[in-house]
Design a protein around this motif. Structure first.
Motif, mmCIF file in Angstrom:
data_model
loop_
_atom_site.group_PDB
_atom_site.id
_atom_site.type_symbol
_atom_site.label_atom_id
_atom_site.label_comp_id
_atom_site.label_asym_id
_atom_site.label_seq_id
_atom_site.Cartn_x
_atom_site.Cartn_y
_atom_site.Cartn_z
ATOM 1 N N CYS A 166 -2.118 -3.126 3.419
ATOM 2 C CA CYS A 166 -2.665 -2.590 2.414
ATOM 3 C C CYS A 166 -3.952 -3.516 2.508
ATOM 4 C CB CYS A 166 -1.898 -2.722 1.177
ATOM 5 S SG CYS A 166 -1.669 -4.296 0.512
ATOM 6 N N VAL A 167 -5.009 -3.081 1.383
ATOM 7 C CA VAL A 167 -6.388 -3.875 1.286
ATOM 8 C C VAL A 167 -5.939 -5.397 0.870
ATOM 9 C CG1 VAL A 167 -6.544 -3.255 -1.070
ATOM 10 C CG2 VAL A 167 -8.712 -3.426 0.569
ATOM 11 N N LEU A 201 -3.704 -8.823 5.022
ATOM 12 C CA LEU A 201 -4.725 -8.797 5.943
ATOM 13 C C LEU A 201 -4.269 -9.586 7.081
ATOM 14 C CD1 LEU A 201 -7.893 -7.963 3.739
ATOM 15 C CD2 LEU A 201 -6.234 -6.020 5.081
ATOM 16 N N ASP A 222 3.073 -1.168 -3.266
ATOM 17 C CA ASP A 222 3.263 -0.579 -1.772
ATOM 18 C C ASP A 222 2.324 0.542 -1.217
ATOM 19 O OD1 ASP A 222 4.386 -0.258 0.866
ATOM 20 O OD2 ASP A 222 6.064 0.429 0.177
ATOM 21 N N CYS A 223 0.873 0.219 -1.119
ATOM 22 C CA CYS A 223 -0.065 1.219 -0.838
ATOM 23 C C CYS A 223 -0.032 1.603 0.466
ATOM 24 C CB CYS A 223 -1.353 0.449 -1.192
ATOM 25 S SG CYS A 223 -1.937 0.626 -3.031
ATOM 26 N N VAL A 224 0.726 1.089 1.452
ATOM 27 C CA VAL A 224 0.910 1.345 2.756
ATOM 28 C C VAL A 224 2.241 2.045 2.942
ATOM 29 C CG1 VAL A 224 -0.954 0.296 3.956
ATOM 30 C CG2 VAL A 224 1.279 -0.791 3.689
ATOM 31 N N ALA A 225 2.895 2.473 1.913
ATOM 32 C CA ALA A 225 4.386 2.927 2.040
ATOM 33 C C ALA A 225 5.388 2.293 2.870
ATOM 34 C CB ALA A 225 4.246 4.442 2.351
ATOM 35 N N THR A 244 -7.872 -4.593 10.939
ATOM 36 C CA THR A 244 -6.617 -4.825 9.732
ATOM 37 C C THR A 244 -7.415 -4.324 8.372
ATOM 38 O OG1 THR A 244 -5.805 -6.324 11.008
ATOM 39 C CG2 THR A 244 -5.323 -6.481 8.760
ATOM 40 N N GLY A 245 -6.837 -3.432 7.645
ATOM 41 C CA GLY A 245 -7.448 -3.118 6.366
ATOM 42 C C GLY A 245 -8.327 -2.097 6.466
ATOM 43 N N TRP A 246 -8.631 -1.382 7.575
ATOM 44 C CA TRP A 246 -9.340 -0.384 7.884
ATOM 45 C C TRP A 246 -10.800 -0.477 7.423
ATOM 46 C CZ3 TRP A 246 -4.654 1.119 5.447
ATOM 47 C CH2 TRP A 246 -3.911 1.495 6.540
ATOM 48 N N CYS A 291 -8.381 -6.873 -4.047
ATOM 49 C CA CYS A 291 -7.075 -6.415 -5.004
ATOM 50 C C CYS A 291 -6.449 -7.585 -5.578
ATOM 51 C CB CYS A 291 -5.934 -5.647 -4.435
ATOM 52 S SG CYS A 291 -4.689 -5.239 -5.434
ATOM 53 N N PRO A 339 -5.809 -9.185 -0.322
ATOM 54 C CA PRO A 339 -6.916 -10.015 -0.886
ATOM 55 C C PRO A 339 -8.329 -9.610 -0.511
ATOM 56 C CG PRO A 339 -5.812 -11.000 0.890
ATOM 57 C CD PRO A 339 -5.118 -9.567 0.737
ATOM 58 N N GLY A 340 -8.306 -8.737 0.332
ATOM 59 C CA GLY A 340 -9.611 -8.111 0.295
ATOM 60 C C GLY A 340 -10.431 -7.583 -0.711
#
Lengths: 401, 353
Positions: A164-165, A178, A211-214, A94-96, A170, A167-168
């Motif tokens: 999206c990233v 995540l 909305d970084c993951v659209a 998750t989160g790449w 941001c 609390p990792g």
């Protein structure tokens, strides 16, 4: 070599400053005949302006109904090494996020079983292992599983959820995108691996309205982090932004969509009751402005790309939901939505299309959500209104038919 | 027998120690320079990110090279973004410049932050798809070679997000991009009447058509396509492999602009059609590259700071957009699908140019 290359068209894409995918294929081709034939077949596509992959082909691994995309060349006579060139979708962490040892493990497994080519990552978010034979699918899966990896979704299933990233890394994360994503992924393993829906179903989670993951554009179920309460202002930091050259009136206040801010050169005021939490001012002054303290998520549904009935953006169905592990309220809602969809949809009808066909009114009643003004841009303008039977006065003693 | 349904590796085991100890407690961030981010936590600790472009299609050798670099500078911690960039994560700012030097020596572009053109989200194209109307990796490479400086610098009015899908299935979210490059077919699918009866379920095939262009021919156990109703979406081909739609001399690319997914300022928007057709011209698709570059340059020269492409067009009007870009307006720009009338002008307010 250069002037008698077998791939004169693709060679031209080795030039230029942007990293070249052709170089990647050639690199893999040094070890793998499969990658070499991929390159040669692609050159033929470049020459003839047409794809050379056959339609479909059902292949898989034991116990799963998806996660593998079957692919066969339509010119196995010319390119025998890509006669079968199947793809495995590997559910990404998750989160790449990766540690290099995990990536190296994936590489070792893929060098053993496949073409040596990958996509980091595919559109669903999975790590894509691009191209192997039917015989290698099960052994490859076995090695992946023993190394702690699993396949993602494909076909009429829950697709690999992505986030999206958050609390990792941001400061704008209103929710733990995540953890929510990971938790849903683990909860719905059966729905991911064994296609049983009318069509695909996507869940994407963005921790704020940027909305970084659209998620709002491409997820049947969209989770977007938001907040209640006032934006917290650090006036000293606002002044520091002003001193460093940010034109607060012009760049912040004038571009606020609700014009809910004023700046007198010394003090920034926000009329929070008018704020729609678009993130613009916070994006511009992350040091000075922080979201309100009560955090949660807006739940929206229905987004999709055009096929079949046209593209849709997601619609608000829950303006605010608290997001605390184990996320029971969200999971219950997802199950109710999928049940209603599975019961009512035609084959290959996405959730948004079903709601368009059957009405939001029926959907809301079926999943038990109250209608609220946050769901709409405006009330209807046509007089074609349906009423529920119980809302109609009937002569006494007469049963409703 | 190895286990099934274990799910992905736990992301918590992949997190940099500074991320782990400051998880959910970030205070603010700064873009130190293009491609370099500094995120500061409430504890005062900071994590630095160096963002590099990637062709997405990567060999295992390349991934190992990326791992070697991450081991050398980042204690082995990295991540990928939703736009396929590689992010190297470090806690020691003194290593940033040498990391960038090594990445640049190895031809990784550094950037994609702030008001830049980030990496192009794209699909498989001729590399691995069975329904493509164009290639994906090739046009992306050609476009990004030309727009490279927009990735490594932050000189645009706002973010510009470009995406490419090689057919209307749109595996990427191109329908809400600042600039969308979309592969299209322009001729009707051709049912192979000898194969349809064996390969296809006729009711499913008929039902797959959004415009009712596919009719069953029960006598011959096949289907007939009404050429007047078909708009070449290819959906019937997806369910019925015996009616191929690819046509090398007519397939090509359309260009769409003005979409966004972020809620910042304006609401999320769909991209709108601006160029109905450009030919497939491999290996470098010069017409597509030129068209995208023109749109980016006209936008850069005319939009106000922070205005996304779609927001700029909404402010100045589509009349002005077509005038400034010199893109011809045609009857194809006027919608004729089911929501068409919502896009017709219902006021006497418009601009002459």
């Amino acid at each position: 070599m250069a002037n008698n290359s077998e791939t004169p068209l693709l060679d031209q894409l080795e030039e230029g400053r942007w990293p070249s995918f052709v170089k990647e294929i050639k690199q893999a081709a040094q070890k793998k005949p499969m990658a070499e034939d991929l390159l040669r077949q692609l050159e033929l596509s470049y020459k003839e302006k047409i794809g050379h992959w056959k339609h479909g082909g059902i292949v898989g691994v034991k116990g799963y109904g998806g996660g593998v995309i079957g692919r066969y060349s339509d010119r196995p006579d010319l390119f025998p090494n890509v006669q079968a060139f199947h793809t495995l979708r590997v559910n990404h962490p998750t989160g790449w996020f990766y540690k290099t040892d995990a990536l190296r493990t994936l590489c070792d497994i893929w060098d053993k079983h496949g073409s040596g080519l990958t996509n980091l990552h595919g559109s669903t978010g999975d790590a894509i292992l691009l191209g192997t034979t039917t015989e290698h699918l099960q052994p490859c899966f076995d090695d992946l599983s023993n190394a702690g990896f699993d396949l993602g979704g494909s076909g009429s299933a829950l697709r690999t959820p992505s986030a999206c990233v958050g609390p990792g890394r941001c400061e704008w994360a209103c929710i733990d995108s995540l953890d929510i994503c990971n938790s849903l992924t683990l909860e719905f393993q059966d729905e991911i691996h064994r296609p049983m829906f009318p069509y695909k179903f996507k869940i994407k989670i963005s921790a704020c309205a940027n909305d970084c993951v659209a998620a709002i554009a491409r997820a049947d179920l969209t989770v977007i982090g938001t907040w209640k309460g006032n934006i917290r202002i650090d006036q000293k930091e606002v002044a520091a932004y002003a001193d460093s050259g940010l034109d607060i009136q012009k760049e912040v206040c004038n571009l606020c969509p609700t014009h809910c801010m004023t700046w007198n050169g010394k003090e920034l005021k926000i009329y929070d009751e008018d704020c729609t939490r678009c993130m613009h001012c916070i994006n511009l002054m992350p040091k000075a402005l922080r979201q309100g303290e009560e955090k949660g998520a807006t739940i929206l549904i229905g987004a999709k790309a055009p096929i079949v009935e046209g593209a849709l953006l997601s619609w608000v169905i829950v303006p605010f939901m608290k997001m605390e592990p184990p996320y029971e309220e969200l999971k219950d809602l997802i199950i109710k939505i999928q049940d209603w969809w599975s019961e009512n949809a035609r084959s290959r009808e996405r959730l948004g299309e079903l709601i368009k066909r059957m009405s939001m009114r029926k959907f809301l009643r079926a999943v038990g959500l109250p209608p609220v003004p946050q769901m709409i841009k405006a009330p209807r303008t046509n007089p074609y209104v349906f009423f529920w039977p119980e809302e109609i006065n009937r002569p006494e003693g007469k049963e409703e038919k | 027998m190895p286990p099934t349904d274990i799910g992905p590796p736990d992301y918590k085991t992949m997190l940099h120690p500074v991320i782990k100890s400051n998880y959910g407690k970030w205070r603010y961030h700064e873009i130190l320079k293009p491609g370099v981010l500094k995120h500061v936590a409430e504890s005062g600790e900071a994590i630095y990110t160096v963002r590099a472009g990637s062709p997405r299609l990567l060999s295992t050798d390349r991934i190992r090279e990326i791992c070697d670099i991450a081991d050398k500078y980042c204690d082995g911690y990295l991540r990928f973004t939703s736009r396929n960039n590689i992010e190297f994560l470090l806690d020691d700012p003194r290593k940033i410049d040498s990391l960038i030097d090594e990445l640049e020596t190895k031809n990784y572009p550094i950037g994609g932050t702030g008001h830049s053109i980030s990496n192009v989200v794209h699909t498989q194209g001729w590399v691995h798809c069975h329904t493509p109307a164009t290639d994906a990796s090739g046009p992306v490479k050609a476009v990004m070679d030309e727009l490279y400086d927009y990735f490594t610098e932050m000189k645009l009015p706002a973010h510009v997000r470009i995406a490419l899908a090689c057919c209307l299935n749109m595996c990427g979210a191109v329908h809400c991009s600042d600039i969308a490059i979309l592969g299209i077919h322009r001729t009707v699918p051709k049912p192979d009447n000898s194969l349809v009866p064996n390969l296809c379920e006729i009711p499913t095939t008929v039902a797959s058509c959004p415009t009712g262009a596919v009719r069953g021919d029960m006598k011959n156990k096949t289907v007939i396509v009404d050429e007047d109703k078909c708009m070449y979406c290819g959906n019937c081909y997806t369910v019925c492999p015996a009616m191929p739609i690819a046509d090398p001399s007519n397939d090509g690319i359309s260009i769409w602009v003005g979409g966004k997914v972020s809620n910042a300022r304006s609401a999320p928007m769909f991209s709108k059609l601006v160029i109905p057709y450009l030919p497939n011209n491999p290996p470098r698709w010069p017409e597509v590259v030129q068209a995208v570059k023109n749109i980016v340059e006209v936008y850069a020269a005319n939009a106000r700071k922070h205005e996304r492409l779609g927001e700029w067009i909404e402010r100045v009007g589509w009349e002005r957009f077509f005038t400034l870009t010199g893109i011809p307006f045609t009857d194809k720009h006027i919608d004729d699908f089911d929501m068409a009338i919502e896009t017709f002008r219902t006021s006497a307010q418009f601009k002459w140019r």
